[in-house]
Design a protein around this motif. Sequence first.
Motif, PDB file in Angstrom:
ATOM      1  N   LEU A   1      53.255 113.988  71.730  1.00  0.00           N
ATOM      2  CA  LEU A   1      53.085 112.640  72.266  1.00  0.00           C
ATOM      3  C   LEU A   1      53.239 111.635  71.132  1.00  0.00           C
ATOM      4  CD1 LEU A   1      50.089 113.126  74.747  1.00  0.00           C
ATOM      5  CD2 LEU A   1      52.417 112.428  75.341  1.00  0.00           C
ATOM      6  N   LEU A   2      53.705 110.452  71.457  1.00  0.00           N
ATOM      7  CA  LEU A   2      53.982 109.413  70.469  1.00  0.00           C
ATOM      8  C   LEU A   2      52.808 109.178  69.521  1.00  0.00           C
ATOM      9  CD1 LEU A   2      55.668 106.979  69.389  1.00  0.00           C
ATOM     10  CD2 LEU A   2      54.581 105.616  71.196  1.00  0.00           C
TER      11      LEU A   2
ATOM     12  N   CYS B   1      52.243 101.811  82.106  1.00  0.00           N
ATOM     13  CA  CYS B   1      51.601 102.500  80.984  1.00  0.00           C
ATOM     14  C   CYS B   1      52.256 103.850  80.691  1.00  0.00           C
ATOM     15  CB  CYS B   1      50.106 102.652  81.240  1.00  0.00           C
ATOM     16  SG  CYS B   1      49.676 103.721  82.612  1.00  0.00           S
ATOM     17  N   PHE B   2      52.174 104.226  79.421  1.00  0.00           N
ATOM     18  CA  PHE B   2      52.687 105.514  78.936  1.00  0.00           C
ATOM     19  C   PHE B   2      51.585 106.197  78.140  1.00  0.00           C
ATOM     20  CE2 PHE B   2      56.672 103.111  79.280  1.00  0.00           C
ATOM     21  CZ  PHE B   2      57.519 104.056  79.842  1.00  0.00           C
ATOM     22  N   TRP B   3      51.437 107.495  78.366  1.00  0.00           N
ATOM     23  CA  TRP B   3      50.538 108.262  77.511  1.00  0.00           C
ATOM     24  C   TRP B   3      51.123 108.302  76.108  1.00  0.00           C
ATOM     25  CZ3 TRP B   3      45.951 108.671  79.122  1.00  0.00           C
ATOM     26  CH2 TRP B   3      45.614 109.082  80.407  1.00  0.00           C
ATOM     27  N   ILE B   4      50.245 108.192  75.135  1.00  0.00           N
ATOM     28  CA  ILE B   4      50.617 108.352  73.728  1.00  0.00           C
ATOM     29  C   ILE B   4      49.670 109.365  73.108  1.00  0.00           C
ATOM     30  CG2 ILE B   4      51.676 106.072  73.489  1.00  0.00           C
ATOM     31  CD1 ILE B   4      49.067 105.085  72.225  1.00  0.00           C
ATOM     32  N   GLY B   5      49.954 109.827  71.921  1.00  0.00           N
ATOM     33  CA  GLY B   5      49.150 110.873  71.273  1.00  0.00           C
ATOM     34  C   GLY B   5      47.910 110.332  70.598  1.00  0.00           C
ATOM     35  N   LEU B   6      47.068 109.663  71.348  1.00  0.00           N
ATOM     36  CA  LEU B   6      45.863 109.040  70.812  1.00  0.00           C
ATOM     37  C   LEU B   6      44.671 109.436  71.672  1.00  0.00           C
ATOM     38  CD1 LEU B   6      44.903 106.976  68.645  1.00  0.00           C
ATOM     39  CD2 LEU B   6      45.300 105.177  70.347  1.00  0.00           C
ATOM     40  N   ARG B   7      43.612 109.944  71.013  1.00  0.00           N
ATOM     41  CA  ARG B   7      42.378 110.335  71.729  1.00  0.00           C
ATOM     42  C   ARG B   7      41.170 109.816  70.989  1.00  0.00           C
ATOM     43  NH1 ARG B   7      42.472 115.707  75.177  1.00  0.00           N
ATOM     44  NH2 ARG B   7      40.530 114.756  75.760  1.00  0.00           N
ATOM     45  N   ASN B   8      40.133 109.531  71.760  1.00  0.00           N
ATOM     46  CA  ASN B   8      38.860 109.105  71.183  1.00  0.00           C
ATOM     47  C   ASN B   8      38.001 110.339  70.968  1.00  0.00           C
ATOM     48  OD1 ASN B   8      36.690 107.671  70.286  1.00  0.00           O
ATOM     49  ND2 ASN B   8      36.355 106.535  72.186  1.00  0.00           N
ATOM     50  N   SER B   9      37.724 110.625  69.718  1.00  0.00           N
ATOM     51  CA  SER B   9      36.939 111.797  69.375  1.00  0.00           C
ATOM     52  C   SER B   9      35.493 111.357  69.102  1.00  0.00           C
ATOM     53  CB  SER B   9      37.541 112.459  68.140  1.00  0.00           C
ATOM     54  OG  SER B   9      36.764 113.539  67.724  1.00  0.00           O
TER      55      SER B   9
ATOM     56  N   GLY C   1      32.231 110.585  67.540  1.00  0.00           N
ATOM     57  CA  GLY C   1      31.805 110.558  66.141  1.00  0.00           C
ATOM     58  C   GLY C   1      32.922 110.238  65.163  1.00  0.00           C
ATOM     59  N   SER C   2      34.189 110.408  65.540  1.00  0.00           N
ATOM     60  CA  SER C   2      35.309 110.158  64.626  1.00  0.00           C
ATOM     61  C   SER C   2      36.111 108.924  65.000  1.00  0.00           C
ATOM     62  CB  SER C   2      36.256 111.364  64.591  1.00  0.00           C
ATOM     63  OG  SER C   2      35.581 112.500  64.133  1.00  0.00           O
ATOM     64  N   GLY C   3      35.995 108.500  66.234  1.00  0.00           N
ATOM     65  CA  GLY C   3      36.771 107.363  66.698  1.00  0.00           C
ATOM     66  C   GLY C   3      38.150 107.791  67.199  1.00  0.00           C
ATOM     67  N   TRP C   4      39.049 106.846  67.241  1.00  0.00           N
ATOM     68  CA  TRP C   4      40.387 107.111  67.771  1.00  0.00           C
ATOM     69  C   TRP C   4      41.232 107.835  66.725  1.00  0.00           C
ATOM     70  CZ3 TRP C   4      41.628 106.635  72.740  1.00  0.00           C
ATOM     71  CH2 TRP C   4      40.801 105.862  73.548  1.00  0.00           C
ATOM     72  N   ILE C   5      41.767 108.988  67.142  1.00  0.00           N
ATOM     73  CA  ILE C   5      42.549 109.871  66.262  1.00  0.00           C
ATOM     74  C   ILE C   5      43.911 110.119  66.911  1.00  0.00           C
ATOM     75  CG2 ILE C   5      42.656 112.148  65.150  1.00  0.00           C
ATOM     76  CD1 ILE C   5      40.304 110.583  64.135  1.00  0.00           C
ATOM     77  N   TRP C   6      44.959 110.005  66.089  1.00  0.00           N
ATOM     78  CA  TRP C   6      46.308 110.339  66.554  1.00  0.00           C
ATOM     79  C   TRP C   6      46.441 111.847  66.649  1.00  0.00           C
ATOM     80  CZ3 TRP C   6      49.211 106.810  68.712  1.00  0.00           C
ATOM     81  CH2 TRP C   6      49.106 105.474  68.324  1.00  0.00           C
ATOM     82  N   GLU C   7      47.396 112.287  67.422  1.00  0.00           N
ATOM     83  CA  GLU C   7      47.632 113.717  67.640  1.00  0.00           C
ATOM     84  C   GLU C   7      47.924 114.468  66.333  1.00  0.00           C
ATOM     85  OE1 GLU C   7      50.575 116.491  70.314  1.00  0.00           O
ATOM     86  OE2 GLU C   7      50.166 114.473  71.023  1.00  0.00           O
ATOM     87  N   ASP C   8      48.470 113.784  65.332  1.00  0.00           N
ATOM     88  CA  ASP C   8      48.754 114.445  64.050  1.00  0.00           C
ATOM     89  C   ASP C   8      47.532 114.506  63.129  1.00  0.00           C
ATOM     90  OD1 ASP C   8      48.491 111.841  63.111  1.00  0.00           O
ATOM     91  OD2 ASP C   8      50.500 111.721  62.256  1.00  0.00           O
ATOM     92  N   GLY C   9      46.365 114.015  63.623  1.00  0.00           N
ATOM     93  CA  GLY C   9      45.130 114.070  62.848  1.00  0.00           C
ATOM     94  C   GLY C   9      44.816 112.796  62.077  1.00  0.00           C
TER      95      GLY C   9
END
Length: 189
Positions: A109-110, A128-136, A138-146
């Motif tokens: 994902l982007l 809207c488009f899904w992108i490679g971003l998730r809310n973890s 304790g860590s906050g928003w993290i991209w799919e590549d870490g």
Amino acid sequence: MEGSRSETSAAEASEEIIYTSVKFSPLRAKAAQEKRAPCLWPAVVRGLAIGFGILSISLAIALIWKMSDTHPRCPEQWVAYRGSCYSFSKEKKDWNSSQESCWAKGAHLLVISDAWEMDLFKSIQTECFWIGLRNSPGSGWIWEDGSELNGIKVLSNSPVQCCGVLMKGQLQASSCEFSAAWICEKSLR
């Protein structure tokens, strides 16, 4: 003595040098030259120049063709931008299924890695488009590549919205079960 005198004058007469002059007329010389076989050098030189020109162009085209074959290309229906290929889905899935769809294509994902890429995708003013971003937690928003999302605010209405979408030029949080189109990305390298 008389006999020897006549022999002497005959000898003197035979030793006389006869001079003659020869004049060449340039017009006659040119006419004589034209009657001979014509000079083919200008035609030969012109032919060689044309031949070498065609050969040079052919070699240049072959070299360009070869170079384009050695550079990686994006798959069909993908868009190239600054060393990456992007695919915009037409179907809609949840975030996890969208991620798996990208992985199946050798992509992810982007992940927006710099301001130029952010500006490019913010200019997309569509659904809207899904992108490679998730809310973890304790860590906050993290991209799919870490990598962490830095300096950009994600609009959110609820703590259960843990997946990132790009909607109307902004990063927004959404429920990961929501069905949306997605953007896959892979490197040209």
